[in-house]
Design a protein around this motif. Structure first.
Motif, PDB file in Angstrom:
ATOM      1  N   VAL A 178      30.351  45.395  44.759  1.00 51.42           N
ATOM      2  CA  VAL A 178      30.974  46.031  43.727  1.00 51.42           C
ATOM      3  C   VAL A 178      31.222  45.117  42.700  1.00 51.42           C
ATOM      4  O   VAL A 178      31.445  43.877  43.100  1.00 51.42           O
ATOM      5  N   ASN A 179      31.020  45.311  41.409  1.00 54.45           N
ATOM      6  CA  ASN A 179      31.301  44.380  40.286  1.00 54.45           C
ATOM      7  C   ASN A 179      32.561  43.906  40.189  1.00 54.45           C
ATOM      8  O   ASN A 179      33.211  45.024  39.963  1.00 54.45           O
ATOM      9  N   ILE A 180      33.220  42.802  40.054  1.00 54.34           N
ATOM     10  CA  ILE A 180      34.546  42.477  39.990  1.00 54.34           C
ATOM     11  C   ILE A 180      35.285  42.102  38.469  1.00 54.34           C
ATOM     12  O   ILE A 180      36.117  41.724  38.204  1.00 54.34           O
ATOM     13  N   ARG A 181      34.104  42.209  37.598  1.00 59.31           N
ATOM     14  CA  ARG A 181      34.412  41.503  36.368  1.00 59.31           C
ATOM     15  C   ARG A 181      35.690  41.969  35.881  1.00 59.31           C
ATOM     16  O   ARG A 181      36.419  41.244  35.232  1.00 59.31           O
ATOM     17  N   ASP A 182      36.016  43.157  35.854  1.00 64.21           N
ATOM     18  CA  ASP A 182      37.248  43.795  35.137  1.00 64.21           C
ATOM     19  C   ASP A 182      38.282  43.996  36.295  1.00 64.21           C
ATOM     20  O   ASP A 182      39.269  44.853  35.748  1.00 64.21           O
ATOM     21  N   PHE A 183      38.321  43.605  37.421  1.00 61.80           N
ATOM     22  CA  PHE A 183      39.331  43.703  38.369  1.00 61.80           C
ATOM     23  C   PHE A 183      40.664  43.133  38.004  1.00 61.80           C
ATOM     24  O   PHE A 183      40.573  41.920  37.578  1.00 61.80           O
ATOM     25  N   THR A 184      41.712  43.715  38.504  1.00 62.24           N
ATOM     26  CA  THR A 184      43.223  42.879  38.362  1.00 62.24           C
ATOM     27  C   THR A 184      43.384  42.316  39.598  1.00 62.24           C
ATOM     28  O   THR A 184      42.515  42.408  40.481  1.00 62.24           O
ATOM     29  N   GLY A 185      44.337  41.499  39.681  1.00 55.80           N
ATOM     30  CA  GLY A 185      44.431  40.683  40.854  1.00 55.80           C
ATOM     31  C   GLY A 185      44.861  41.447  42.084  1.00 55.80           C
ATOM     32  O   GLY A 185      44.251  40.866  43.185  1.00 55.80           O
ATOM     33  N   PRO A 204      31.462  31.437  36.605  1.00 55.50           N
ATOM     34  CA  PRO A 204      32.313  30.692  35.580  1.00 55.50           C
ATOM     35  C   PRO A 204      32.577  31.772  34.515  1.00 55.50           C
ATOM     36  O   PRO A 204      33.617  31.667  34.101  1.00 55.50           O
ATOM     37  N   ASN A 205      31.675  32.705  34.119  1.00 56.23           N
ATOM     38  CA  ASN A 205      31.788  33.577  33.185  1.00 56.23           C
ATOM     39  C   ASN A 205      32.737  34.669  33.640  1.00 56.23           C
ATOM     40  O   ASN A 205      33.094  35.777  32.709  1.00 56.23           O
ATOM     41  N   GLY A 206      33.409  34.758  34.865  1.00 58.82           N
ATOM     42  CA  GLY A 206      34.102  35.765  35.495  1.00 58.82           C
ATOM     43  C   GLY A 206      33.419  37.001  35.982  1.00 58.82           C
ATOM     44  O   GLY A 206      34.022  37.684  36.800  1.00 58.82           O
ATOM     45  N   ASN A 207      32.009  36.888  36.244  1.00 59.23           N
ATOM     46  CA  ASN A 207      31.721  38.050  36.630  1.00 59.23           C
ATOM     47  C   ASN A 207      31.439  37.692  38.117  1.00 59.23           C
ATOM     48  O   ASN A 207      31.196  36.656  38.678  1.00 59.23           O
ATOM     49  N   MET A 254      41.354  41.040  32.089  1.00 63.23           N
ATOM     50  CA  MET A 254      40.228  40.652  33.072  1.00 63.23           C
ATOM     51  C   MET A 254      41.059  39.220  33.397  1.00 63.23           C
ATOM     52  O   MET A 254      41.151  38.327  32.618  1.00 63.23           O
ATOM     53  N   LEU A 255      40.827  39.124  34.854  1.00 63.01           N
ATOM     54  CA  LEU A 255      41.169  37.768  35.281  1.00 63.01           C
ATOM     55  C   LEU A 255      40.189  36.722  34.842  1.00 63.01           C
ATOM     56  O   LEU A 255      38.868  37.034  34.714  1.00 63.01           O
ATOM     57  N   THR A 256      40.573  35.390  34.667  1.00 60.99           N
ATOM     58  CA  THR A 256      39.553  34.307  34.594  1.00 60.99           C
ATOM     59  C   THR A 256      38.953  33.718  35.733  1.00 60.99           C
ATOM     60  O   THR A 256      39.415  34.328  36.824  1.00 60.99           O
ATOM     61  N   SER A 260      23.513  28.219  42.888  1.00 62.69           N
ATOM     62  CA  SER A 260      22.766  27.556  41.811  1.00 62.69           C
ATOM     63  C   SER A 260      23.652  28.105  40.563  1.00 62.69           C
ATOM     64  O   SER A 260      24.295  28.984  40.553  1.00 62.69           O
ATOM     65  N   LEU A 261      23.322  27.440  39.310  1.00 62.85           N
ATOM     66  CA  LEU A 261      24.107  27.803  38.112  1.00 62.85           C
ATOM     67  C   LEU A 261      25.354  27.831  38.100  1.00 62.85           C
ATOM     68  O   LEU A 261      26.233  29.031  37.401  1.00 62.85           O
ATOM     69  N   GLY A 262      26.244  27.130  39.191  1.00 59.12           N
ATOM     70  CA  GLY A 262      27.740  27.147  38.865  1.00 59.12           C
ATOM     71  C   GLY A 262      28.258  28.388  39.762  1.00 59.12           C
ATOM     72  O   GLY A 262      29.609  28.339  39.550  1.00 59.12           O
ATOM     73  N   ARG A 263      27.585  28.904  40.574  1.00 62.23           N
ATOM     74  CA  ARG A 263      27.996  30.284  41.041  1.00 62.23           C
ATOM     75  C   ARG A 263      28.274  30.053  42.231  1.00 62.23           C
ATOM     76  O   ARG A 263      27.973  29.015  42.989  1.00 62.23           O
TER      77      ARG A 263
END
Length: 160
Positions: free
Chosen positions: A69-76, A47-50, A1-3, A23-26
């Motif tokens: 599309v949720n990109i939490r687990d995407f590669t670069g 900031p949590n990567g989601n 997972m990318l940071t 808001s909330l750093g998003r």
């Protein structure tokens, strides 16, 4: 997972996107030249990567009900490809390519528009009624009546 920072660097490498802190750093990134009312390409990068990318106009991605599309687990590479595809599908020059590539000499095509002047084209192809947004297949129906019902529910009306 990318940071978060790796995702942010990839997203910021697209100069056509404008950063909007929320808001909330998003962070959201908007595509101001979008031919659709959808301006947010990147939605709530956290900031949590989601985070999410708008791909509701693209047929090849698994989206939620909002077209995200949720990109939490995407590669670069996956992230770059999705952003590129989303921008391309919402670009004004997509209309020109669309008309040349899809319509051709078809006599069975109709143009439908909504109140935001977004345009969909309905074409009878291979015993199906296909609805296109740009070069992307948006939906497909077995009958013309089903296609018309869908378009009306989505706020579109026949042009011309």
């Amino acid at each position: 997972m990318l940071t978060f920072n790796e995702k942010l660097a990839i997203i910021e490498s697209f100069p056509e996107l404008e950063r909007k802190n929320v808001s909330l750093g998003r962070i959201n990134f908007q595509y101001p030249n979008s031919i659709s009312d959808k301006k947010n390409i990147v939605y709530h990068l956290h900031p949590n990567g989601n985070g999410f990318i708008y791909a509701g106009h693209l047929g090849q991605y698994d989206t939620d009900e909002k077209g995200l599309v949720n990109i939490r687990d995407f590669t670069g590479d996956q992230l770059r490809d999705l952003i590129k595809d989303s921008i391309q599908g919402l670009s004004p020059n997509e209309k020109i390519e669309f008309e040349e590539a899809i319509i051709g000499d078809s006599n069975d095509e109709e143009r439908w528009v909504d109140s935001e002047n977004n345009q969909l084209i309905v074409i009878n192809e291979n015993d199906a009624w296909n609805i296109y947004f740009g070069l992307n297949l948006d939906n497909s129906f077995d009958t013309y009546e089903e296609a018309v019902e869908f378009l009306k529910e989505e706020g579109f009306s026949r042009r011309g």
